[in-house]
Motif scaffolding. Structure first.
Motif, PDB file in Angstrom:
ATOM      1  N   TYR A  32      -3.189 -49.218  13.896  1.00  0.00           N
ATOM      2  CA  TYR A  32      -2.648 -48.068  14.631  1.00  0.00           C
ATOM      3  C   TYR A  32      -2.053 -47.049  13.673  1.00  0.00           C
ATOM      4  CZ  TYR A  32      -2.983 -50.819  18.934  1.00  0.00           C
ATOM      5  OH  TYR A  32      -3.435 -51.548  20.000  1.00  0.00           O
TER       6      TYR A  32
ATOM      7  N   CYS B 231      -7.602 -33.375  22.581  1.00  0.00           N
ATOM      8  CA  CYS B 231      -6.668 -33.444  23.719  1.00  0.00           C
ATOM      9  C   CYS B 231      -7.018 -32.410  24.772  1.00  0.00           C
ATOM     10  CB  CYS B 231      -5.242 -33.257  23.236  1.00  0.00           C
ATOM     11  SG  CYS B 231      -4.778 -34.336  21.885  1.00  0.00           S
TER      12      CYS B 231
ATOM     13  N   ARG C 250      -4.775 -29.421  25.363  1.00  0.00           N
ATOM     14  CA  ARG C 250      -3.398 -29.567  25.885  1.00  0.00           C
ATOM     15  C   ARG C 250      -2.376 -29.809  24.771  1.00  0.00           C
ATOM     16  NH1 ARG C 250      -7.494 -29.155  29.573  1.00  0.00           N
ATOM     17  NH2 ARG C 250      -6.728 -29.357  31.706  1.00  0.00           N
TER      18      ARG C 250
ATOM     19  N   VAL D 165      -6.462 -41.998  21.164  1.00  0.00           N
ATOM     20  CA  VAL D 165      -5.883 -43.305  21.480  1.00  0.00           C
ATOM     21  C   VAL D 165      -6.932 -44.410  21.429  1.00  0.00           C
ATOM     22  CG1 VAL D 165      -4.626 -44.624  23.228  1.00  0.00           C
ATOM     23  CG2 VAL D 165      -4.025 -42.235  22.797  1.00  0.00           C
TER      24      VAL D 165
ATOM     25  N   TRP E 284      -3.443 -34.808  34.705  1.00  0.00           N
ATOM     26  CA  TRP E 284      -2.986 -35.744  33.672  1.00  0.00           C
ATOM     27  C   TRP E 284      -1.480 -35.754  33.409  1.00  0.00           C
ATOM     28  CZ3 TRP E 284      -7.254 -32.708  31.268  1.00  0.00           C
ATOM     29  CH2 TRP E 284      -8.484 -33.205  31.692  1.00  0.00           C
TER      30      TRP E 284
ATOM     31  N   MET F 290       2.143 -47.929  25.171  1.00  0.00           N
ATOM     32  CA  MET F 290       0.974 -47.129  24.768  1.00  0.00           C
ATOM     33  C   MET F 290      -0.170 -47.990  24.259  1.00  0.00           C
ATOM     34  SD  MET F 290       2.579 -43.771  22.906  1.00  0.00           S
ATOM     35  CE  MET F 290       1.006 -43.051  22.441  1.00  0.00           C
ATOM     36  N   VAL F 291       0.160 -49.189  23.765  1.00  0.00           N
ATOM     37  CA  VAL F 291      -0.897 -50.040  23.220  1.00  0.00           C
ATOM     38  C   VAL F 291      -1.160 -51.267  24.091  1.00  0.00           C
ATOM     39  CG1 VAL F 291      -0.584 -49.198  20.871  1.00  0.00           C
ATOM     40  CG2 VAL F 291       0.671 -51.233  21.600  1.00  0.00           C
TER      41      VAL F 291
ATOM     42  N   ARG G 233       0.684 -38.754  27.952  1.00  0.00           N
ATOM     43  CA  ARG G 233      -0.555 -38.667  28.723  1.00  0.00           C
ATOM     44  C   ARG G 233      -1.086 -37.234  28.779  1.00  0.00           C
ATOM     45  NH1 ARG G 233      -3.636 -41.597  31.578  1.00  0.00           N
ATOM     46  NH2 ARG G 233      -4.996 -40.651  33.121  1.00  0.00           N
ATOM     47  N   TYR G 234      -0.221 -36.328  29.124  1.00  0.00           N
ATOM     48  CA  TYR G 234      -0.646 -34.933  29.275  1.00  0.00           C
ATOM     49  C   TYR G 234      -1.035 -34.324  27.924  1.00  0.00           C
ATOM     50  CZ  TYR G 234      -0.837 -30.189  31.054  1.00  0.00           C
ATOM     51  OH  TYR G 234      -1.273 -28.943  31.425  1.00  0.00           O
ATOM     52  N   MET G 235      -0.142 -34.508  26.969  1.00  0.00           N
ATOM     53  CA  MET G 235      -0.300 -33.923  25.643  1.00  0.00           C
ATOM     54  C   MET G 235      -1.598 -34.384  24.965  1.00  0.00           C
ATOM     55  SD  MET G 235       3.087 -34.049  23.338  1.00  0.00           S
ATOM     56  CE  MET G 235       3.016 -35.728  22.750  1.00  0.00           C
ATOM     57  N   PHE G 236      -2.019 -35.613  25.278  1.00  0.00           N
ATOM     58  CA  PHE G 236      -3.228 -36.160  24.656  1.00  0.00           C
ATOM     59  C   PHE G 236      -4.438 -36.003  25.578  1.00  0.00           C
ATOM     60  CE2 PHE G 236      -0.363 -39.392  22.200  1.00  0.00           C
ATOM     61  CZ  PHE G 236       0.129 -38.357  21.422  1.00  0.00           C
ATOM     62  N   GLY G 237      -4.356 -35.088  26.530  1.00  0.00           N
ATOM     63  CA  GLY G 237      -5.508 -34.785  27.365  1.00  0.00           C
ATOM     64  C   GLY G 237      -5.919 -35.914  28.296  1.00  0.00           C
ATOM     65  N   GLY G 238      -4.938 -36.683  28.780  1.00  0.00           N
ATOM     66  CA  GLY G 238      -5.231 -37.733  29.765  1.00  0.00           C
ATOM     67  C   GLY G 238      -5.708 -39.026  29.156  1.00  0.00           C
ATOM     68  N   LYS G 239      -5.596 -39.148  27.822  1.00  0.00           N
ATOM     69  CA  LYS G 239      -6.177 -40.330  27.179  1.00  0.00           C
ATOM     70  C   LYS G 239      -5.174 -41.437  26.875  1.00  0.00           C
ATOM     71  CE  LYS G 239      -9.879 -37.571  25.280  1.00  0.00           C
ATOM     72  NZ  LYS G 239     -10.225 -36.749  24.113  1.00  0.00           N
ATOM     73  N   ALA G 240      -3.921 -41.225  27.202  1.00  0.00           N
ATOM     74  CA  ALA G 240      -2.926 -42.276  26.965  1.00  0.00           C
ATOM     75  C   ALA G 240      -2.281 -42.665  28.289  1.00  0.00           C
ATOM     76  CB  ALA G 240      -1.852 -41.774  26.002  1.00  0.00           C
ATOM     77  N   THR G 241      -1.866 -43.915  28.396  1.00  0.00           N
ATOM     78  CA  THR G 241      -1.031 -44.306  29.526  1.00  0.00           C
ATOM     79  C   THR G 241       0.215 -44.988  28.968  1.00  0.00           C
ATOM     80  OG1 THR G 241      -2.279 -46.358  29.735  1.00  0.00           O
ATOM     81  CG2 THR G 241      -2.856 -44.607  31.255  1.00  0.00           C
TER      82      THR G 241
ATOM     83  N   LEU H  64       1.230 -47.119  36.239  1.00  0.00           N
ATOM     84  CA  LEU H  64       0.796 -46.804  34.870  1.00  0.00           C
ATOM     85  C   LEU H  64       1.663 -45.740  34.188  1.00  0.00           C
ATOM     86  CD1 LEU H  64      -3.080 -46.815  35.380  1.00  0.00           C
ATOM     87  CD2 LEU H  64      -1.717 -48.477  34.103  1.00  0.00           C
TER      88      LEU H  64
END
Lengths: 342, 329
Positions: free
Chosen positions: A83, A116, A119, A128, A339, B72-73, B102-110, B165
Motif C-alpha cells: 500500500y 478520480c 473530483r 485504490v 459518490w 479503506m483496505v 470516496r468522493y475525492m477518489f471518484g467513487g473508488k474508495a469505501t 459502507l
C-alpha cells in the motif's frame, strides 16, 4: 545561507554503479528503467508547470522536480501488493509506482478519464484498486491512516507493507508521534519515508524544527531510523529495500529520512522569497538525474545517443498524455453529487 | 420479548456482528479489561481477544485515523470514543480523510467504519464531558449520524451501521445506558434514515432524539392527561440522512411543530428540521409558527441545578407544547 544542517554523504556516495548495482541485485536493464522513470517524472513536472502557465490548469499543483531520486529509488523497491499513502507533492511517487501517466494528466486537467474522474485533482490522485491509497491535501494526512492500514495488514495476516511518504513539514505534525507510538507498540508493517526537501512551504526546516534530523525522533520511539542522500537513487533503493524487508519480515515499523530539494516553488502562489537563486543553483549541482546519468555513462551502460533517445521517448509519452487529457470529456455536471456515499 | 438495557443492546450488536463477520473489530481506549468507560464492551476481550478488541494509547486522532485506514483496505472497524467531546480531537481524520475519500477518489474508495460516542449531559461531568455535538457531524457530506433512543433502536441501528459502507457517527446518550426496553431475541436490523413515530397524536408534532424522546413522551402523557392535547412524538433515529418525509407527513396531520434537542440552539439541528419542513407542502398546513426547545447557548455547567437548567426538561417541554397549542394565531 540556510541548510547548514545538511549532511554530506561522501563516504557512502555511489561512485561505481556497476559494483553497487551488483551488490543490490539490480541488472543493467533495471538501471536504465530507473533512469527512464526519473526522466519521465522530470518531464511530467515541467509539462505540468507549462500547462499551468498556459492557463489550462484550474487548481493548484505541487511539483517534485529535483526529488526524482527518492521517488524512483523507492518505487523500484515496492511490490504491487504494497500500500502507498502519498503526500501532496506526489506526482513522482505515483509515476515511480507504475501509475498510468495518461490518467494522471487527465486528473490534473480535471477530466472524467482521470484517476478520480476529475473530483480530486493533482492533490488527491489515488488508485485504490492498485493499492494506491491516495495523495493527501492535508500535511500529514497519510500518517493518520498509516497505522490503520498496518493494523489491517497484521490482522489479515498478510505479507504486505504500507509505505507512507510525507515531507519535513509533516514531521512537525503531532499525529506523527501518535502514529509512531501505535506502530511501535503493535509492531505494524509501516515504512515511514520522510522526504526532507528543506522547506515546508516557506519554512526552513532548521528554523521550525527543534532537532534535526527527524530520524532521531523515530529512534526515540524505538523505531529504526535512517538518514540518507535522497539525490542518490541507488542509495535510496538500498536503504528502502532494507527498510521494506524489515517491515515485511514483521520486525515492526521503520523510518527513513531522505535529504533532497525541490526546484519549483511550493505551489503556484510561490515567489521564492524565502530562498536565494544561488541556493537553488547549488542544489542543481546535486541533481539526482544528472548524477545517475553520469554514473551510467561512465560505466558505458548508456551513451549520449541513448540519453537523447530516452528524452525523446519520454517527451512523446508526456505529449500523448496531454493529448489524451485534453481530448477527454469534462465530468458531467449533473453527476456532481455522485459518490458522496457508498 | 426480553427487556435489556440500552448498554446491553449496543454490546450485543457488536458481539453478534463480530461473530458474524471476521472483519469487524473494536478499537478504543480502556475497552478491554476495564470494559470501556461506560462498560459497553465488558466481557468482549475474553471472547475475542486482544487481536480484535484493540486497546489503544490515549491518542484519539490516531484512533480515528487508524479506523479510517483499516476501513479503506477492507476491515470493518468500530471505534469507541470515550466521550463524544473527544471527537473534536479527531476532526481531521474523520472529516478530511474518512468522509471525503470516496468522493475525492471518484467513487473508488469505501470507508466502512462506525464511531461510537457517548454524548449528552446529566452526569455532573461539566463542560468538556457533556456536549451534544451532533450538528457538527451532520454538517459533513460523507458522514451519517445515528442517535438511538431505545434499546431496540440502538441494537438494530448499530447492526445496520456496522454493515453500512460509510463512516457512521453513532451517538449514544450516556443517561440512557441503564434504560431498559424490549429487544427481540432473533436477528434484526433497522434501516438508517427511517424515522419512528414513538407516540401518535393529532395536535402537535414533536421531533426529538436521544434522551429527549423519553422526556418528550413524558411531557406528551402529561398534556394528554391534564390538557387533552394529543402530541405525536417523532424520533428521526438517524439525523443524517434525515427522514424529512415522515416528519412532514406528521406536520401535515397535526399542523404544529416543536423540535426538542439537548444540543445548543444556535445552528442546532432543530433549525435544519424546521427549514426542511418549510420546504415541503406541509408548510401550508401549519396552524402555528414552528418552534424549537433546545439546550441553552452555554457550555454545560457543573452544579446540578445549573446543569439541569441548561437543557430542556419535561416541565419545559410541557410548557412549550401548551404555549404553541393554546396560542391563537
Amino acid at each position: 545561507m540556510s541548510n547548514n544542517h545538511l549532511m554530506e554523504f561522501d563516504n557512502e556516495k555511489t561512485t561505481d554503479v556497476l559494483e553497487k548495482s551488483k551488490q543490490l541485485g539490480l541488472l543493467e536493464k533495471d538501471l536504465v528503467e530507473m533512469y527512464r522513470t526519473m526522466i519521465s517524472i522530470r518531464l511530467f513536472e515541467e509539462m505540468a508547470d507549462k500547462l499551468y502557465a498556459l492557463g489550462k490548469v484550474h487548481g493548484t499543483m505541487h511539483l517534485s522536480a529535483g526529488q526524482e531520486g527518492v521517488a524512483v529509488g523507492t518505487g523500484k523497491v515496492m511490490g504491487a501488493e504494497d500500500y502507498l499513502l502519498n503526500h501532496h507533492r506526489g506526482h513522482g511517487h505515483f509515476i515511480a509506482s507504475g501509475a498510468d501517466i495518461k490518467k494522471m494528466m487527465a486528473e490534473f486537467l480535471g477530466k472524467e478519464t482521470g484517476y478520480c474522474k476529475g473530483r480530486g485533482g493533482s492533490m488527491h490522485i489515488a488508485d485504490v484498486e492498485a493499492n494506491n491509497l491516495g495523495a493527501n491535501g492535508i500535511v500529514g494526512g497519510g500518517i493518520q491512516l498509516a497505522a490503520g492500514v498496518g493494523l489491517a495488514i497484521k490482522m489479515m495476516g498478510e505479507e504486505r507493507v504500507v509505505l507512507v511518504i510525507f515531507g519535513d513539514g509533516a514531521a512537525n505534525q503531532g499525529i506523527l508521534y501518535e502514529s509512531f507510538n501505535m506502530a511501535a507498540i503493535w509492531d505494524l508493517p509501516v515504512v515511514y519515508l520522510c522526504e526532507n526537501n528543506q522547506y515546508g512551504m516557506s519554512a526552513d526546516v532548521t528554523r521550525v524544527s527543534s532537532k534535526v534530523p527527524f530520524k532521531e525522533r523515530a529512534t526515540a520511539h524505538g523505531i529504526p531510523g535512517y538518514y540518507i542522500d535522497g539525490n542518490d537513487v541507488l542509495a535510496v533503493y538500498e536503504t528502502m529495500a532494507n527498510a521494506v524487508e524489515h517491515a515485511r519480515s514483521r520486525k515492526g515499523p521503520v523510518f527513513v529520512e531522505a535529504q533532497t530539494y525541490r526546484y519549483f516553488g511550493h505551489s503556484k502562489s510561490d515567489r521564492n522569497l524565502y530562498r536565494t537563486r544561488d541556493e537553488i543553483e547549488e542544489w542543481k549541482h546535486r541533481d539526482p538525474i544528472e548524477r545517475f546519468q553520469k554514473l551510467l555513462v561512465d560505466a558505458n551502460i548508456i551513451t549520449e545517443e541513448d540519453i537523447e533517445k530516452i528524452y525523446q521517448e519520454m517527451s512523446q509519452l508526456i505529449d500523448e498524455a496531454v493529448e489524451f487529457a485534453e481530448n477527454s470529456p469534462e465530468p458531467d455536471v449533473s453527476e456532481v453529487t455522485e459518490w458522496v456515499y457508498a | 420479548m426480553p427487556e435489556i438495557t440500552y448498554r446491553q443492546a449496543i454490546h450485543d450488536a457488536m458481539v453478534e456482528e463480530m461473530r458474524r463477520d471476521g472483519r469487524v473489530f473494536l478499537i478504543g481506549e480502556d475497552i478491554g479489561t476495564y470494559g470501556g468507560a461506560f462498560g459497553v464492551s465488558a466481557g468482549m476481550l475474553e471472547e475475542f481477544g486482544p487481536g480484535r478488541i484493540v486497546e489503544t494509547p490515549i491518542s484519539e486522532e490516531a484512533i480515528i485515523g487508524a479506523a479510517a485506514g483499516a476501513a479503506m483496505v477492507g476491515m470493518r472497524p468500530i471505534a469507541e470514543m470515550m466521550f463524544m467531546d473527544f471527537i473534536l480531537l479527531t476532526m481531521e481524520p474523520l472529516v478530511n480523510q474518512a468522509a471525503k475519500a470516496r468522493y475525492m477518489f471518484g467513487g473508488k474508495a469505501t470507508v466502512p467504519m462506525v464511531v461510537r460516542m457517548p454524548g449528552g449531559s446529566g452526569t455532573g461531568a461539566a463542560a468538556q464531558h457533556s456536549q451534544s455535538l451532533e450538528t457538527i457531524l451532520m454538517h459533513i457530506p460523507g458522514i451519517k449520524v445515528v442517535a438511538p433512543s431505545t434499546s431496540y433502536d440502538a441494537k438494530g441501528l448499530l447492526i445496520s451501521s456496522i454493515r453500512d459502507l460509510n463512516p457512521i457517527c453513532f451517538v449514544e446518550h450516556k443517561l440512557l445506558y441503564k434504560s431498559k426496553g424490549e429487544v427481540p431475541e432473533e436477528e434484526y436490523a433497522i434501516p438508517l434514515g427511517v424515522a419512528d413515530v414513538k407516540r401518535e397524536g393529532r395536535d402537535l408534532t414533536l421531533v426529538a432524539s436521544g434522551i429527549m424522546v423519553h422526556k418528550s413522551l413524558d411531557a406528551a402523557q402529561i398534556v394528554a392527561e391534564e390538557d387533552g392535547i394529543s402530541v405525536e412524538v417523532v424520533d428521526p433515529r438517524t439525523l443524517r440522512p434525515l427522514d424529512v418525509d415522515t416528519i412532514a407527513k406528521s406536520v401535515k396531520k397535526t399542523g404544529r411543530l416543536l423540535v426538542v434537542h439537548e444540543a445548543v440552539k444556535t445552528a442546532g439541528w432543530a433549525g435544519e428540521v424546521m427549514a426542511s419542513v418549510s420546504e415541503t407542502p406541509s408548510w401550508d398546513y401549519l396552524d402555528a409558527p414552528m418552534r424549537r426547545l433546545t439546550g441553552k447557548d452555554v457550555p454545560i455547567p457543573y452544579n446540578r441545578h445549573l446543569e439541569a437548567a441548561a437543557v430542556p426538561q419535561v416541565d419545559d417541554i410541557v410548557r412549550e407544547v401548551r404555549a404553541i397549542v393554546n396560542t391563537q394565531y
